[in-house]
Design a protein around this motif. Sequence first.
Motif, PDB file in Angstrom:
ATOM      1  N   ALA A 160      -2.652  -1.525  -8.961  1.00 10.59           N
ATOM      2  CA  ALA A 160      -3.097  -2.457  -7.921  1.00 10.59           C
ATOM      3  C   ALA A 160      -2.424  -3.822  -8.068  1.00 10.59           C
ATOM      4  O   ALA A 160      -2.176  -4.504  -7.063  1.00 10.59           O
ATOM      5  N   ARG A 161      -2.146  -4.205  -9.307  1.00 13.47           N
ATOM      6  CA  ARG A 161      -1.455  -5.491  -9.521  1.00 13.47           C
ATOM      7  C   ARG A 161      -0.086  -5.487  -8.862  1.00 13.47           C
ATOM      8  O   ARG A 161       0.423  -6.540  -8.476  1.00 13.47           O
ATOM      9  N   GLY A 162       0.503  -4.304  -8.739  1.00 10.66           N
ATOM     10  CA  GLY A 162       1.791  -4.189  -8.068  1.00 10.66           C
ATOM     11  C   GLY A 162       1.645  -3.963  -6.569  1.00 10.66           C
ATOM     12  O   GLY A 162       2.633  -3.660  -5.897  1.00 10.66           O
ATOM     13  N   GLY A 163       0.417  -4.069  -6.077  1.00 13.86           N
ATOM     14  CA  GLY A 163       0.175  -3.912  -4.642  1.00 13.86           C
ATOM     15  C   GLY A 163       0.235  -2.470  -4.166  1.00 13.86           C
ATOM     16  O   GLY A 163       0.578  -2.195  -3.014  1.00 13.86           O
ATOM     17  N   ALA A 164      -0.118  -1.537  -5.044  1.00 16.64           N
ATOM     18  CA  ALA A 164       0.049  -0.113  -4.721  1.00 16.64           C
ATOM     19  C   ALA A 164      -0.913   0.392  -3.649  1.00 16.64           C
ATOM     20  O   ALA A 164      -0.585   1.342  -2.936  1.00 16.64           O
ATOM     21  N   TYR A 165      -2.110  -0.239  -3.546  1.00 23.51           N
ATOM     22  CA  TYR A 165      -3.139   0.349  -2.678  1.00 23.51           C
ATOM     23  C   TYR A 165      -3.353  -0.485  -1.416  1.00 23.51           C
ATOM     24  O   TYR A 165      -3.460  -1.707  -1.473  1.00 23.51           O
ATOM     25  N   ASN A 166      -3.425   0.227  -0.298  1.00 21.59           N
ATOM     26  CA  ASN A 166      -3.658  -0.412   0.999  1.00 21.59           C
ATOM     27  C   ASN A 166      -4.294   0.604   1.937  1.00 21.59           C
ATOM     28  O   ASN A 166      -4.669   1.708   1.508  1.00 21.59           O
ATOM     29  N   SER A 167      -4.381   0.248   3.221  1.00 29.17           N
ATOM     30  CA  SER A 167      -5.097   1.106   4.172  1.00 29.17           C
ATOM     31  C   SER A 167      -4.421   2.467   4.364  1.00 29.17           C
ATOM     32  O   SER A 167      -5.075   3.438   4.745  1.00 29.17           O
ATOM     33  N   SER A 168      -3.134   2.550   4.095  1.00 28.75           N
ATOM     34  CA  SER A 168      -2.444   3.832   4.270  1.00 28.75           C
ATOM     35  C   SER A 168      -2.217   4.556   2.946  1.00 28.75           C
ATOM     36  O   SER A 168      -1.687   5.667   2.928  1.00 28.75           O
ATOM     37  N   ASN A 169      -2.595   3.920   1.849  1.00 27.69           N
ATOM     38  CA  ASN A 169      -2.437   4.564   0.542  1.00 27.69           C
ATOM     39  C   ASN A 169      -3.595   4.160  -0.366  1.00 27.69           C
ATOM     40  O   ASN A 169      -3.496   3.196  -1.125  1.00 27.69           O
ATOM     41  N   SER A 170      -4.680   4.881  -0.250  1.00 30.17           N
ATOM     42  CA  SER A 170      -5.831   4.574  -1.113  1.00 30.17           C
ATOM     43  C   SER A 170      -6.395   5.828  -1.775  1.00 30.17           C
ATOM     44  O   SER A 170      -7.429   5.781  -2.405  1.00 30.17           O
ATOM     45  N   LYS A 171      -5.682   6.945  -1.651  1.00 34.20           N
ATOM     46  CA  LYS A 171      -6.211   8.205  -2.166  1.00 34.20           C
ATOM     47  C   LYS A 171      -6.414   8.169  -3.687  1.00 34.20           C
ATOM     48  O   LYS A 171      -7.441   8.599  -4.199  1.00 34.20           O
ATOM     49  N   GLY A 172      -5.419   7.642  -4.402  1.00 37.05           N
ATOM     50  CA  GLY A 172      -5.541   7.568  -5.861  1.00 37.05           C
ATOM     51  C   GLY A 172      -6.700   6.684  -6.277  1.00 37.05           C
ATOM     52  O   GLY A 172      -7.455   7.023  -7.197  1.00 37.05           O
ATOM     53  N   LEU A 173      -6.850   5.572  -5.578  1.00 33.86           N
ATOM     54  CA  LEU A 173      -7.941   4.645  -5.874  1.00 33.86           C
ATOM     55  C   LEU A 173      -9.292   5.297  -5.599  1.00 33.86           C
ATOM     56  O   LEU A 173     -10.236   5.182  -6.396  1.00 33.86           O
ATOM     57  N   GLU A 174      -9.396   5.995  -4.471  1.00 25.85           N
ATOM     58  CA  GLU A 174     -10.650   6.677  -4.123  1.00 25.85           C
ATOM     59  C   GLU A 174     -10.989   7.760  -5.142  1.00 25.85           C
ATOM     60  O   GLU A 174     -12.156   7.965  -5.486  1.00 25.85           O
ATOM     61  N   THR A 175      -9.966   8.434  -5.632  1.00 24.45           N
ATOM     62  CA  THR A 175     -10.185   9.510  -6.602  1.00 24.45           C
ATOM     63  C   THR A 175     -10.764   8.955  -7.901  1.00 24.45           C
ATOM     64  O   THR A 175     -11.746   9.481  -8.442  1.00 24.45           O
ATOM     65  N   GLY A 176     -10.149   7.893  -8.415  1.00 26.41           N
ATOM     66  CA  GLY A 176     -10.662   7.255  -9.629  1.00 26.41           C
ATOM     67  C   GLY A 176     -12.057   6.697  -9.415  1.00 26.41           C
ATOM     68  O   GLY A 176     -12.916   6.785 -10.297  1.00 26.41           O
TER      69      GLY A 176
END
Lengths: 198, 94
Positions: A160-176
Amino acid sequence: MSAVTATRELGGTVARRLPGDRDVWIFIIAELLMFGAFFVAYIVNRAGEVRLFNASQLTLDRTLGVLNALLLISSSWAVVQAVCAARRNERGAVPRYLGLAIALGIAFTIVKFFEYSAKLGAGLTMMTNTFYMFYFCLTMIHLLHVVAGTVILTVLWNNARGGAYNSSNSKGLETGASYWHMVDLLWIFLFSLLYLLK
Amino acid sequence: MLALPKDRRHGTWLLLVLATGITCWVRAGGIVGLAAAAGTLAIAYFKGRLVILDFMELRDAPIIWRAVFEGWLLVVSILIFAAYWLSLAGRVDA
């Protein structure tokens, strides 16, 4: 299964969606079934030694149990906020909320360390009696899940510090996040069984 | 500074905290027995359901997924209460 949010209004119909990775949800179900069996085993064993379990329960520090419950509830809330921030494309807020969740998870582990230290210092081990066998085994297995969850959150925080998660890419975040909420859910029952039910 | 937009899950967090406080207050008051156990388990069920529906976001997930998790919660809660009730009915050492 795509990964955004759970419900969206689409032309008057509701699109039902499972957040995160479906395989991890199956893993979570397996974990819940395992812990469910542990809970039932505990309460069935308690039925055979009610007086012993009640007397042993009195030696637990309920304040620390409550504190840990509040820490995990709050940590789960912070993870929810991180997911919401990603969906709103507030990239800067995601690592901040995840950092808060990680700090609360570490605090849980520290509290548990002090709790175990007090018990072991008083000569209470998992060999003391059936209650303490369950107390140490169940809470240590749960603690392993807390530590694993904290590591997962740390990986997500780093991404996330690298800006990895947003409205079109949140699957990994949701999984964790789903895994971390399971850890919270399990503590709700462990706390009620071990510290409260008598 | 963390921004806190309007979100129903702030309320969920507050309910979870309050429910935790209520169970502890009941126990600190020395209330025991079947009613107290039923209350403790009902609150645990209530808290678990909040986590499943609002935090895990299964409220609006496909019905089968929601049913599996709510089913687990219900079955585990009933089994725990049933075993507790049986321990009161047939206890020999309490």
